[in-house]
Structures are given as C-alpha cells and as structure tokens.
Design a protein around this motif. Sequence first.
Motif, PDB file in Angstrom:
ATOM      1  N   ILE A   1       1.138   2.421  28.080  1.00 48.52           N
ATOM      2  CA  ILE A   1       0.049   3.089  27.340  1.00 48.52           C
ATOM      3  C   ILE A   1       0.618   3.872  26.164  1.00 48.52           C
ATOM      4  N   ILE A   2       1.702   4.602  26.413  1.00 52.94           N
ATOM      5  CA  ILE A   2       2.337   5.382  25.341  1.00 52.94           C
ATOM      6  C   ILE A   2       2.845   4.456  24.230  1.00 52.94           C
ATOM      7  N   CYS A   3       3.507   3.384  24.623  1.00 50.77           N
ATOM      8  CA  CYS A   3       4.030   2.449  23.618  1.00 50.77           C
ATOM      9  C   CYS A   3       2.914   1.788  22.821  1.00 50.77           C
ATOM     10  N   TRP A   4       1.829   1.429  23.480  1.00 52.58           N
ATOM     11  CA  TRP A   4       0.695   0.823  22.761  1.00 52.58           C
ATOM     12  C   TRP A   4       0.015   1.836  21.842  1.00 52.58           C
ATOM     13  N   ALA A   5      -0.047   3.096  22.268  1.00 51.17           N
ATOM     14  CA  ALA A   5      -0.627   4.135  21.403  1.00 51.17           C
ATOM     15  C   ALA A   5       0.213   4.279  20.135  1.00 51.17           C
ATOM     16  N   TYR A   6       1.520   4.295  20.298  1.00 50.26           N
ATOM     17  CA  TYR A   6       2.405   4.354  19.135  1.00 50.26           C
ATOM     18  C   TYR A   6       2.313   3.070  18.307  1.00 50.26           C
ATOM     19  N   PHE A   7       2.152   1.941  18.972  1.00 48.88           N
ATOM     20  CA  PHE A   7       1.988   0.660  18.279  1.00 48.88           C
ATOM     21  C   PHE A   7       0.790   0.742  17.331  1.00 48.88           C
ATOM     22  N   VAL A   8      -0.325   1.232  17.840  1.00 45.36           N
ATOM     23  CA  VAL A   8      -1.537   1.359  17.024  1.00 45.36           C
ATOM     24  C   VAL A   8      -1.330   2.387  15.914  1.00 45.36           C
ATOM     25  N   LEU A   9      -0.786   3.545  16.271  1.00 46.46           N
ATOM     26  CA  LEU A   9      -0.581   4.608  15.284  1.00 46.46           C
ATOM     27  C   LEU A   9       0.359   4.165  14.163  1.00 46.46           C
ATOM     28  N   PHE A  10       1.556   3.741  14.522  1.00 49.94           N
ATOM     29  CA  PHE A  10       2.538   3.380  13.502  1.00 49.94           C
ATOM     30  C   PHE A  10       2.168   2.086  12.785  1.00 49.94           C
ATOM     31  N   GLY A  11       1.595   1.144  13.503  1.00 48.80           N
ATOM     32  CA  GLY A  11       1.165  -0.096  12.863  1.00 48.80           C
ATOM     33  C   GLY A  11       0.095   0.164  11.823  1.00 48.80           C
ATOM     34  N   TYR A  12      -0.920   0.937  12.217  1.00 45.75           N
ATOM     35  CA  TYR A  12      -1.999   1.291  11.282  1.00 45.75           C
ATOM     36  C   TYR A  12      -1.430   2.060  10.085  1.00 45.75           C
ATOM     37  N   ALA A  13      -0.627   3.078  10.371  1.00 44.96           N
ATOM     38  CA  ALA A  13      -0.109   3.937   9.307  1.00 44.96           C
ATOM     39  C   ALA A  13       0.776   3.141   8.347  1.00 44.96           C
ATOM     40  N   ALA A  14       1.634   2.283   8.889  1.00 46.60           N
ATOM     41  CA  ALA A  14       2.540   1.503   8.035  1.00 46.60           C
ATOM     42  C   ALA A  14       1.764   0.566   7.119  1.00 46.60           C
ATOM     43  N   PHE A  15       0.818  -0.180   7.688  1.00 45.11           N
ATOM     44  CA  PHE A  15       0.066  -1.129   6.861  1.00 45.11           C
ATOM     45  C   PHE A  15      -0.830  -0.411   5.869  1.00 45.11           C
ATOM     46  N   ASP A  16      -1.392   0.734   6.263  1.00 49.07           N
ATOM     47  CA  ASP A  16      -2.203   1.511   5.327  1.00 49.07           C
ATOM     48  C   ASP A  16      -1.353   1.957   4.139  1.00 49.07           C
ATOM     49  N   LYS A  17      -0.141   2.424   4.409  1.00 50.76           N
ATOM     50  CA  LYS A  17       0.757   2.859   3.332  1.00 50.76           C
ATOM     51  C   LYS A  17       1.173   1.688   2.447  1.00 50.76           C
ATOM     52  N   LEU A  18       1.484   0.560   3.061  1.00 53.81           N
ATOM     53  CA  LEU A  18       1.932  -0.593   2.279  1.00 53.81           C
ATOM     54  C   LEU A  18       0.804  -1.220   1.460  1.00 53.81           C
ATOM     55  N   PHE A  19      -0.411  -1.256   2.008  1.00 53.52           N
ATOM     56  CA  PHE A  19      -1.536  -1.843   1.270  1.00 53.52           C
ATOM     57  C   PHE A  19      -2.029  -0.930   0.156  1.00 53.52           C
ATOM     58  N   ALA A  20      -1.763   0.367   0.290  1.00 58.89           N
ATOM     59  CA  ALA A  20      -2.131   1.318  -0.765  1.00 58.89           C
ATOM     60  C   ALA A  20      -0.861   2.004  -1.259  1.00 58.89           C
ATOM     61  N   LEU A  21       0.134   1.201  -1.557  1.00 57.29           N
ATOM     62  CA  LEU A  21       1.460   1.720  -1.893  1.00 57.29           C
ATOM     63  C   LEU A  21       1.430   2.651  -3.094  1.00 57.29           C
ATOM     64  N   ASN A  22       0.674   2.294  -4.118  1.00 59.55           N
ATOM     65  CA  ASN A  22       0.609   3.163  -5.304  1.00 59.55           C
ATOM     66  C   ASN A  22       0.104   4.553  -4.954  1.00 59.55           C
ATOM     67  N   ARG A  23      -0.939   4.609  -4.135  1.00 62.14           N
ATOM     68  CA  ARG A  23      -1.484   5.905  -3.706  1.00 62.14           C
ATOM     69  C   ARG A  23      -0.444   6.681  -2.909  1.00 62.14           C
ATOM     70  N   PHE A  24       0.261   5.989  -2.022  1.00 68.44           N
ATOM     71  CA  PHE A  24       1.270   6.638  -1.186  1.00 68.44           C
ATOM     72  C   PHE A  24       2.429   7.170  -2.032  1.00 68.44           C
ATOM     73  N   VAL A  25       2.874   6.391  -3.009  1.00 70.60           N
ATOM     74  CA  VAL A  25       3.963   6.829  -3.895  1.00 70.60           C
ATOM     75  C   VAL A  25       3.524   8.068  -4.679  1.00 70.60           C
ATOM     76  N   ILE A  26       2.303   8.049  -5.185  1.00 70.10           N
ATOM     77  CA  ILE A  26       1.786   9.198  -5.947  1.00 70.10           C
ATOM     78  C   ILE A  26       1.714  10.430  -5.057  1.00 70.10           C
ATOM     79  N   THR A  27       1.192  10.271  -3.851  1.00 73.14           N
ATOM     80  CA  THR A  27       1.092  11.388  -2.916  1.00 73.14           C
ATOM     81  C   THR A  27       2.477  11.954  -2.601  1.00 73.14           C
ATOM     82  N   MET A  28       3.426  11.067  -2.339  1.00 74.17           N
ATOM     83  CA  MET A  28       4.794  11.514  -2.051  1.00 74.17           C
ATOM     84  C   MET A  28       5.396  12.216  -3.267  1.00 74.17           C
ATOM     85  N   GLY A  29       5.114  11.695  -4.438  1.00 77.14           N
ATOM     86  CA  GLY A  29       5.652  12.278  -5.663  1.00 77.14           C
ATOM     87  C   GLY A  29       5.080  13.644  -5.983  1.00 77.14           C
ATOM     88  N   GLN A  30       3.889  13.938  -5.496  1.00 81.41           N
ATOM     89  CA  GLN A  30       3.247  15.224  -5.764  1.00 81.41           C
ATOM     90  C   GLN A  30       3.716  16.321  -4.820  1.00 81.41           C
TER      91      GLN A  30
END
Length: 146
Positions: free
Chosen positions: A16-45
């Motif tokens: 259960i813990i591993c699947w929760a992390y799977f969902v969390l990190f999987g979602y977060a990683a793909f969200d960052k990669l699909f909106a990479l420009n937004r993520f780079v700008i946010t990190m840069g600010q």
Amino acid sequence: MKDFYRKGWHSLVIEIICWAYFVLFGYAAFDKLFALNRFVITMGQSGMLTPYAGFLSWAVPVVELVLVLMLMVPRFRLAGLYGSLSLMTMFTTYIFIVLDVMEKELCGCGAAIEALGWGWHMVFNTVFLVMAAVGLILEKIPRNSG
C-alpha cells in the motif's frame, strides 16, 4: 492465519505504501515533465533554487520516476523506500523554509497537490514521510521469523 498475519500483513502495508508513492511520484513527475516550462519558471523564481533551476527541473522528475520503478521491484524496494524518505524530507524541508523564511511561496508539485494550500501540503508531506518510515521498518522485519 497466524502465518498470514506475520508475513502477509507486513507485506500488504508495504505494498500500500509503495503504491501510494507510485501514484504520488508518478503523477508529480509526469505533471512536471508535461508542463516543463512552467516547472522551470517556478524553480527559477525560488531564490535559493534559481541557480539550479535548469538542472533540478529535469533531475527531480527523473529521480521521482526512478523511485517509482525501484518501489515496484521487490529487489530494490528497500533502496526505493530510503530514496522516497529522503526526497520527501527534502520536499518537506523546502516547504518549511518557504513558509518560515521566504516572502514568495512557490510550488511546482503538480496541480492537485498545489491546490492543498501550504498548511495542508505540510500535513500531506508529513503523512508520506511517516509512511516511508513505516515501510522501512516493516521491510526490515524478517518474514520467516518464528
């Protein structure tokens, strides 16, 4: 039944813990990669992350995806749990610094998580920190002890 409780219960909680992390990190990683420009700008600010924004904008989602894979492969699960605990500790420390020190509150976590607000975000991260710690403890318990 006694054998299931000793072996199965721990394994179920770890899954259960591993699947929760799977969902969390999987979602977060793909969200960052699909909106990479937004993520780079946010990190840069973010004042403290600005010099590393280009590197971190790729490194963070890649690390999240590597951890997802590690958590799904039993042979690498322990290392994946250590990595998850470490990454969540870094994220939670960043939130603490943002809330306590910085004037501008920036988050590149993903739309659903960003919507929590900073207080709930800290609670959310703390729950995941505890989950990783529990997973590590349970993963280290021998499965065939009498």
